[in-house]
Motif scaffolding. Structure first.
Motif, PDB file in Angstrom:
ATOM      1  N   GLY A 128      13.118  61.538   4.842  1.00  0.00           N
ATOM      2  CA  GLY A 128      12.453  59.719   5.061  1.00  0.00           C
ATOM      3  C   GLY A 128      13.156  58.891   5.617  1.00  0.00           C
ATOM      4  N   ILE A 129      13.689  58.916   6.149  1.00  0.00           N
ATOM      5  CA  ILE A 129      14.445  58.240   7.397  1.00  0.00           C
ATOM      6  C   ILE A 129      13.699  58.079   8.470  1.00  0.00           C
ATOM      7  CG2 ILE A 129      16.780  57.355   8.735  1.00  0.00           C
ATOM      8  CD1 ILE A 129      17.936  58.423   6.746  1.00  0.00           C
ATOM      9  N   ASP A 130      12.790  56.495   8.658  1.00  0.00           N
ATOM     10  CA  ASP A 130      12.287  56.947  10.447  1.00  0.00           C
ATOM     11  C   ASP A 130      12.220  56.616  11.316  1.00  0.00           C
ATOM     12  OD1 ASP A 130      11.523  54.321   9.481  1.00  0.00           O
ATOM     13  OD2 ASP A 130       9.514  54.531   9.237  1.00  0.00           O
ATOM     14  N   VAL A 131      13.855  55.670  11.311  1.00  0.00           N
ATOM     15  CA  VAL A 131      14.602  54.894  12.289  1.00  0.00           C
ATOM     16  C   VAL A 131      15.932  55.367  12.895  1.00  0.00           C
ATOM     17  CG1 VAL A 131      14.961  52.943  13.952  1.00  0.00           C
ATOM     18  CG2 VAL A 131      12.910  52.693  12.784  1.00  0.00           C
ATOM     19  N   VAL A 132      16.060  56.409  13.648  1.00  0.00           N
ATOM     20  CA  VAL A 132      17.998  56.978  13.380  1.00  0.00           C
ATOM     21  C   VAL A 132      18.363  55.927  15.357  1.00  0.00           C
ATOM     22  CG1 VAL A 132      17.702  58.842  12.774  1.00  0.00           C
ATOM     23  CG2 VAL A 132      17.243  58.400  14.853  1.00  0.00           C
ATOM     24  N   THR A 133      19.888  56.208  15.174  1.00  0.00           N
ATOM     25  CA  THR A 133      20.579  55.206  15.868  1.00  0.00           C
ATOM     26  C   THR A 133      22.350  56.179  15.956  1.00  0.00           C
ATOM     27  OG1 THR A 133      21.083  53.271  16.799  1.00  0.00           O
ATOM     28  CG2 THR A 133      21.352  52.988  15.094  1.00  0.00           C
TER      29      THR A 133
ATOM     30  N   SER B 160      16.451  54.810  18.596  1.00  0.00           N
ATOM     31  CA  SER B 160      17.541  52.889  18.835  1.00  0.00           C
ATOM     32  C   SER B 160      18.688  54.008  19.925  1.00  0.00           C
ATOM     33  CB  SER B 160      17.767  52.465  18.184  1.00  0.00           C
ATOM     34  OG  SER B 160      17.890  51.208  18.681  1.00  0.00           O
ATOM     35  N   GLY B 161      18.993  53.290  21.488  1.00  0.00           N
ATOM     36  CA  GLY B 161      19.885  54.545  21.667  1.00  0.00           C
ATOM     37  C   GLY B 161      21.377  53.146  21.261  1.00  0.00           C
ATOM     38  N   TYR B 162      22.613  54.136  21.789  1.00  0.00           N
ATOM     39  CA  TYR B 162      23.599  53.536  22.148  1.00  0.00           C
ATOM     40  C   TYR B 162      24.442  53.953  23.722  1.00  0.00           C
ATOM     41  CZ  TYR B 162      28.497  52.317  21.160  1.00  0.00           C
ATOM     42  OH  TYR B 162      29.341  51.576  21.345  1.00  0.00           O
ATOM     43  N   HIS B 163      25.183  53.345  23.894  1.00  0.00           N
ATOM     44  CA  HIS B 163      25.866  52.966  25.405  1.00  0.00           C
ATOM     45  C   HIS B 163      25.344  53.260  26.859  1.00  0.00           C
ATOM     46  CE1 HIS B 163      29.575  54.933  23.521  1.00  0.00           C
ATOM     47  NE2 HIS B 163      28.447  56.242  22.607  1.00  0.00           N
ATOM     48  N   ALA B 164      23.949  54.159  27.694  1.00  0.00           N
ATOM     49  CA  ALA B 164      23.147  53.671  27.852  1.00  0.00           C
ATOM     50  C   ALA B 164      21.772  53.983  27.825  1.00  0.00           C
ATOM     51  CB  ALA B 164      24.017  54.981  28.799  1.00  0.00           C
ATOM     52  N   ASN B 165      20.848  53.750  28.487  1.00  0.00           N
ATOM     53  CA  ASN B 165      19.556  54.168  28.470  1.00  0.00           C
ATOM     54  C   ASN B 165      19.072  55.628  28.182  1.00  0.00           C
ATOM     55  OD1 ASN B 165      16.770  53.486  28.357  1.00  0.00           O
ATOM     56  ND2 ASN B 165      16.818  52.008  29.272  1.00  0.00           N
ATOM     57  N   GLN B 166      18.728  55.824  27.018  1.00  0.00           N
ATOM     58  CA  GLN B 166      17.653  57.104  27.069  1.00  0.00           C
ATOM     59  C   GLN B 166      16.743  57.055  26.301  1.00  0.00           C
ATOM     60  OE1 GLN B 166      20.867  56.138  24.019  1.00  0.00           O
ATOM     61  NE2 GLN B 166      22.177  56.649  25.835  1.00  0.00           N
TER      62      GLN B 166
ATOM     63  N   TYR C  18      10.528  55.882  21.604  1.00  0.00           N
ATOM     64  CA  TYR C  18      12.769  55.257  21.710  1.00  0.00           C
ATOM     65  C   TYR C  18      11.890  53.016  21.692  1.00  0.00           C
ATOM     66  CZ  TYR C  18      17.043  53.624  24.015  1.00  0.00           C
ATOM     67  OH  TYR C  18      18.057  53.234  24.513  1.00  0.00           O
ATOM     68  N   LEU C  19      12.808  53.349  20.485  1.00  0.00           N
ATOM     69  CA  LEU C  19      12.845  51.307  20.808  1.00  0.00           C
ATOM     70  C   LEU C  19      13.221  49.965  21.439  1.00  0.00           C
ATOM     71  CD1 LEU C  19      12.748  51.896  16.620  1.00  0.00           C
ATOM     72  CD2 LEU C  19      10.818  51.514  18.145  1.00  0.00           C
ATOM     73  N   THR C  20      14.312  50.861  21.071  1.00  0.00           N
ATOM     74  CA  THR C  20      15.381  49.823  22.992  1.00  0.00           C
ATOM     75  C   THR C  20      17.342  50.263  22.100  1.00  0.00           C
ATOM     76  OG1 THR C  20      16.116  47.536  22.737  1.00  0.00           O
ATOM     77  CG2 THR C  20      16.197  48.147  21.091  1.00  0.00           C
ATOM     78  N   GLY C  21      18.461  50.015  22.724  1.00  0.00           N
ATOM     79  CA  GLY C  21      19.510  50.313  22.622  1.00  0.00           C
ATOM     80  C   GLY C  21      20.130  49.321  22.812  1.00  0.00           C
ATOM     81  N   ALA C  22      21.380  49.412  22.212  1.00  0.00           N
ATOM     82  CA  ALA C  22      22.784  48.567  22.845  1.00  0.00           C
ATOM     83  C   ALA C  22      23.011  49.519  24.080  1.00  0.00           C
ATOM     84  CB  ALA C  22      23.827  49.036  22.300  1.00  0.00           C
TER      85      ALA C  22
ATOM     86  N   LYS D 135      23.851  44.697  27.080  1.00  0.00           N
ATOM     87  CA  LYS D 135      23.006  44.451  27.562  1.00  0.00           C
ATOM     88  C   LYS D 135      21.275  45.347  26.172  1.00  0.00           C
ATOM     89  CE  LYS D 135      21.965  47.264  31.109  1.00  0.00           C
ATOM     90  NZ  LYS D 135      22.018  47.885  33.176  1.00  0.00           N
ATOM     91  N   LEU D 136      20.704  44.623  26.212  1.00  0.00           N
ATOM     92  CA  LEU D 136      19.874  45.687  25.600  1.00  0.00           C
ATOM     93  C   LEU D 136      19.057  46.477  26.492  1.00  0.00           C
ATOM     94  CD1 LEU D 136      19.517  45.284  22.737  1.00  0.00           C
ATOM     95  CD2 LEU D 136      17.142  43.820  22.717  1.00  0.00           C
ATOM     96  N   SER D 137      18.762  47.394  25.934  1.00  0.00           N
ATOM     97  CA  SER D 137      17.578  48.618  26.204  1.00  0.00           C
ATOM     98  C   SER D 137      16.492  47.553  26.776  1.00  0.00           C
ATOM     99  CB  SER D 137      17.172  49.755  26.191  1.00  0.00           C
ATOM    100  OG  SER D 137      18.723  51.012  26.138  1.00  0.00           O
ATOM    101  N   GLU D 138      15.707  48.332  27.805  1.00  0.00           N
ATOM    102  CA  GLU D 138      14.062  47.837  27.922  1.00  0.00           C
ATOM    103  C   GLU D 138      12.799  48.097  26.250  1.00  0.00           C
ATOM    104  OE1 GLU D 138      11.541  48.437  31.426  1.00  0.00           O
ATOM    105  OE2 GLU D 138      13.595  47.172  32.510  1.00  0.00           O
ATOM    106  N   TYR D 139      12.261  47.556  26.003  1.00  0.00           N
ATOM    107  CA  TYR D 139      11.515  47.987  24.444  1.00  0.00           C
ATOM    108  C   TYR D 139      10.726  48.781  24.145  1.00  0.00           C
ATOM    109  CZ  TYR D 139      13.176  43.301  23.298  1.00  0.00           C
ATOM    110  OH  TYR D 139      14.152  42.129  22.818  1.00  0.00           O
TER     111      TYR D 139
END
Length: 388
Positions: A231-236, A257-263, A271-275, A315-319
Motif C-alpha cells: 500500500g505504499i504509494d510514494v518511493v524514494t 522521488s529521485g536521488y543523485h541526478a534527475n530521473q 516523478y514528483l521531484t528529487g534530491a 538542488k531540487l529536481s523540477e516538480y
C-alpha cells in the motif's frame, strides 16, 4: 563485458610495461608523461576522477561525472582523466597510481565511499605531493594524511523538501525508502526525508529496506514491488543508480522521488521531484583554489568541505505533473527557509523509532554538527531497523 573492463586492464598493462622498461635501465620521467601542464609551463592541470559504476547510471556516478564535465567546461586548461566501473578493492589503488604515474595527475577525486579506507589513505602516504579529495570520507585531524580532503553536501536538505512533497501527494500515508547500507550519510537521508514528510503529516510513515550494497538491481526491484503490494504509494531511494526503483514505481503506477541526478525521464507520470547533487559548483571551486596555488597540505584548502542548498552543493529536481500548486508552495516555503538559514532539521524533541529521545527539546543540531556525521539511528515514523 570486455568493453567495461578493457580501460582498467590497459592501465595495468601500461604500468607493467613501464616497470619492465625501468628494469632494463631506461629512466622515465613519469610525472610528465601525458601531463599538459609540463608542456604549457605549468599552467595546465591534470585531474583524475574514478567512479565505482558507469557514468550514465542515472545516479551517483552520473552526478559526479556531470560535475567533472561541468568543471572542465569552466576551466578549459584542465585535462580530465576518468575511469569508470572500478570496484572498491585494490583495483582502485592501481587506478589512482596509474593516473598519477602515467597521466601526471596531481589532483584526484576517487568518488566512491569504499575507496577511502584503506585505499586513498595508503596512496596519500605514498604520494604526499598529490591532493586526494574524497566524497564523504571522515577527515580526522592528526590522523588522516594532510593531503587528503573530504567533501560532501547536506543533500538531506533536499530530501527533507522531497519528503514534504511525498507526504502531501500520498493518498495512503505510507512512504517507502530503498537504501543501500545503514551508514550515517544514508541514515541521514532516510531520517530527513521522514522528518520533512511528518512536518506536514505527523502520522505518515516511511518503510525502509536496506539492500546491503550500492548496486543491487534485483533486490531494488523486489523491494519496490513489495512496497507497492503493502500500500505504499510514494518511493524514494539512496542507491547508486535509482533507475530500477524509478522505472518499477512507474510500471506499478505509484509516485517516486529521485536521488543523485534527475530521473524524470524514467517516470514521466509519477516523478514528483528529487534530491540532486550539483557537483559542478563544488569541483569548480576546488580547482580554482588549486590553480591559485592553494593546497590541502598548507591548510589553504579546508580539509572538510560541506554545504547545502544555500552553498550550491545540491538542488531540487523540477516538480513533476502530479505535484499540486499547494504542494509546490509548501515545498518552496521550506526551501526558502534553508536558503535564508532559518531551517534546522534536527531540532528537538526528536525520538528514534524505538521511542528513545535522541535530541532533547532544547537541543538543536546544525548541519555541520559532527554528531550528524555519526548518525546510527532511525527517527520516529521510520519502519525498519538499522540492522534490517
Amino acid at each position: 563485458m570486455s568493453t567495461i573492463r578493457f580501460p582498467h586492464f590497459s592501465r595495468r598493462q601500461v604500468i607493467r610495461g613501464l616497470l619492465a622498461t625501468a628494469a632494463f635501465g631506461i629512466t622515465t620521467k613519469l610525472s610528465g608523461c601525458t601531463s599538459q601542464g609540463e608542456a604549457a609551463g605549468g599552467e595546465d592541470l591534470t585531474v583524475g576522477f574514478i567512479y565505482v559504476g558507469p557514468k550514465d547510471d542515472y545516479g551517483y556516478n552520473q552526478a559526479h561525472a556531470e560535475g567533472a564535465a561541468g568543471m572542465v567546461q569552466k576551466h578549459a586548461s584542465v585535462k580530465l582523466v576518468e575511469e569508470a566501473n572500478v570496484p572498491e578493492t585494490t583495483a582502485v589503488a592501481e587506478s589512482m597510481r596509474s593516473m598519477i604515474d602515467i597521466d601526471g595527475a596531481t589532483v584526484l577525486f576517487p568518488t566512491s565511499f569504499g575507496y577511502f579506507d584503506p585505499h586513498i589513505l595508503k596512496l596519500a602516504e605514498e604520494y604526499p605531493e598529490v591532493q586526494f579529495f574524497h566524497a564523504g570520507g571522515l577527515y580526522q585531524e592528526g590522523v588522516t594524511p594532510n593531503n587528503v580532503g573530504s567533501y560532501f553536501g547536506y543533500i538531506d536538505e533536499a530530501q527533507y523538501i522531497a519528503g514534504i512533497v511525498a507526504a502531501l501527494t500520498s493518498q495512503t500515508g505510507k512512504l517507502g525508502f530503498i537504501a543501500a547500507k545503514p551508514i550515517p550519510q544514508v541514515l541521514r537521508n532516510v531520517n530527513s526525508f521522514t522528518l520533512g514528510a511528518r512536518s506536514v503529516k505527523p502520522e505518515i510513515t516511511t518503510q525502509v529496506v536496506f539492500t546491503g550494497n550500492w548496486a543491487e538491481p534485483i533486490k531494488e526491484a523486489e523491494a519496490t514491488n513489495s512496497m507497492v503490494d503493502q500500500g505504499i504509494d510514494v518511493v524514494t531511494c539512496h542507491v547508486d543508480s535509482p533507475k530500477v526503483v524509478m522505472e518499477t514505481a512507474e510500471k506499478r503506477s505509484i509516485f517516486c522521488s529521485g536521488y543523485h541526478a534527475n530521473q524524470a525521464a524514467l517516470a514521466p507520470k509519477g516523478y514528483l521531484t528529487g534530491a540532486e547533487w550539483d557537483w559542478t559548483n563544488v569541483y569548480s571551486k576546488i580547482i580554482e583554489d588549486v590553480q591559485a596555488g592553494k593546497t590541502l597540505m598548507d591548510g589553504s584548502i579546508p580539509h572538510i568541505l560541506r554545504g547545502g542548498l544555500k552553498e550550491g552543493f545540491c538542488k531540487l529536481s523540477e516538480y513533476g505533473p502530479a505535484v499540486s500548486e499547494e504542494t509546490k508552495q509548501a515545498a518552496e516555503t521550506a526551501k526558502a527557509q534553508f536558503l535564508d538559514g532559518s531551517m534546522t532539521i534536527y531540532k528537538g524533541e526528536i525520538k528514534d523509532n524505538q521511542g528513545k529521545v535522541i535530541i532533547a527539546g532544547n537541543e538543536e543540531l546544525k548541519q555541520q554538527d559532527p554528531k550528524l556525521e555519526e548518525m546510527n539511528y532511525l527517527v520516529e515514523g521510520v519502519l525498519g531497523s538499522v540492522g534490517s
